[in-house]
Design an enzyme around this catalytic site. Structure first.
Site, short mmCIF file in Angstrom:
data_model
loop_
_atom_site.label_atom_id
_atom_site.label_comp_id
_atom_site.label_asym_id
_atom_site.label_seq_id
_atom_site.Cartn_x
_atom_site.Cartn_y
_atom_site.Cartn_z
NE ARG A 143 5.38 -3.59 -8.66
CZ ARG A 143 4.82 -2.49 -8.89
NH1 ARG A 143 4.01 -2.41 -9.86
NH2 ARG A 143 4.86 -1.55 -8.07
CG ASP A 201 -1.32 -3.40 4.20
OD1 ASP A 201 -0.79 -4.42 4.36
OD2 ASP A 201 -1.25 -2.43 3.54
CB THR A 241 12.23 -6.05 -14.32
OG1 THR A 241 11.57 -6.85 -13.11
CG2 THR A 241 13.60 -6.14 -14.46
CG ASP A 283 -2.22 -3.86 0.42
OD1 ASP A 283 -1.29 -3.64 -0.16
OD2 ASP A 283 -2.70 -4.94 0.89
N1 URA Z 1 -3.94 -5.26 -4.55
C1 URA Z 1 -4.74 -4.76 -3.47
O1 URA Z 1 -4.64 -5.18 -2.36
N2 URA Z 1 -5.58 -3.78 -3.74
C2 URA Z 1 -5.71 -3.11 -4.89
O2 URA Z 1 -6.43 -2.27 -5.12
C3 URA Z 1 -4.97 -3.70 -6.15
C4 URA Z 1 -3.89 -4.57 -5.80
#
Ligand code: URA
Length: 210
Positions: free
Chosen positions: A105, A204, A109, A201
């Protein structure tokens, strides 16, 4: 596959997903559960693949046995979290061809920018299953599918573990021809674009990074 959104409500999927959501679940267990769940989701996303028959001989007699029709399907992982779904799916569909789409990302932008794109040949003749555990804003999923269509894909399905209503709506607007299969449709996105209640995430949690 005709419905735009399929939520796989199988008890095993739901049970495993609940274990994955818990914040105390270790990286090793999270990864193992993701592998198991990916196979159950793969079963669902391939449910109505076209079939043909092949003449075979059993120890008893000849028969016309059902086999998958057409070219080998293509699994496309949206990096990096897509790889967590890919491994288990490949155990179930070992002859699938595999592609990768890398997007990051742009902080100014906020738009996804491609940094890697490698997909199997003859994409136009294959069912393409794009995989990414989290359908959140939908920005990267929409961009990945744009790229797959530019590369010739016409028959695409999107497989994720969790979806937010915002992401589903965005996908439906941009790619109404791409059915989505997910284990759950959660409540909403928070102001950082995370799915709520979600699982945090996904990258992660599966790779043990922070
Ligand atoms: N990506 C992720 O890993 N978790 C989210 O909650 C949203 C996007």
């Amino acid at each position: 596959m005709t419905d735009h959104l399929t939520v796989v409500d199988h008890p095993l999927v739901q049970h495993k997903l609940s274990l994955m959501r818990e914040e105390g679940t270790s990286t090793a267990v999270f990864r193992q559960l993701l592998r198991e769940i990916s196979q159950l989701l793969a079963y669902e996303v391939t449910r109505n693949l076209p079939m043909t028959t092949k003449r075979i001989t059993t120890p008893m007699q000849e028969m016309d046995a059902p086999v998958l029709a057409g070219r080998k399907l293509a699994l496309v992982s949206i990096l990096r979290a897509g790889n967590g779904l890919l491994d288990g799916m490949l155990e179930l569909i070992p002859s699938a061809r595999v592609g990768f789409v890398g997007l990051y990302r742009d902080e100014e932008t906020l738009q996804p920018v491609q940094y890697y794109f490698k997909v199997p040949t003859e994409l136009q003749d294959r069912l393409v299953i794009a995989v990414d555990p989290m359908l959140a804003t939908g920005n990267s999923s929409v961009a990945a599918i744009d790229l797959l269509k530019q590369a010739g894909a016409t028959d695409i399905r999107f497989l994720c573990l969790l979806a937010a209503p915002e992401g589903v709506a965005r996908m439906k607007e941009a790619h109404p021809d791409v059915p989505i299969v997910t284990a759950a449709l959660d409540s909403h996105l928070n102001d950082k674009g995370y799915i709520v209640p979600g699982l945090g995430d996904a990258g992660d949690r599966m790779f043990g990074t922070k």
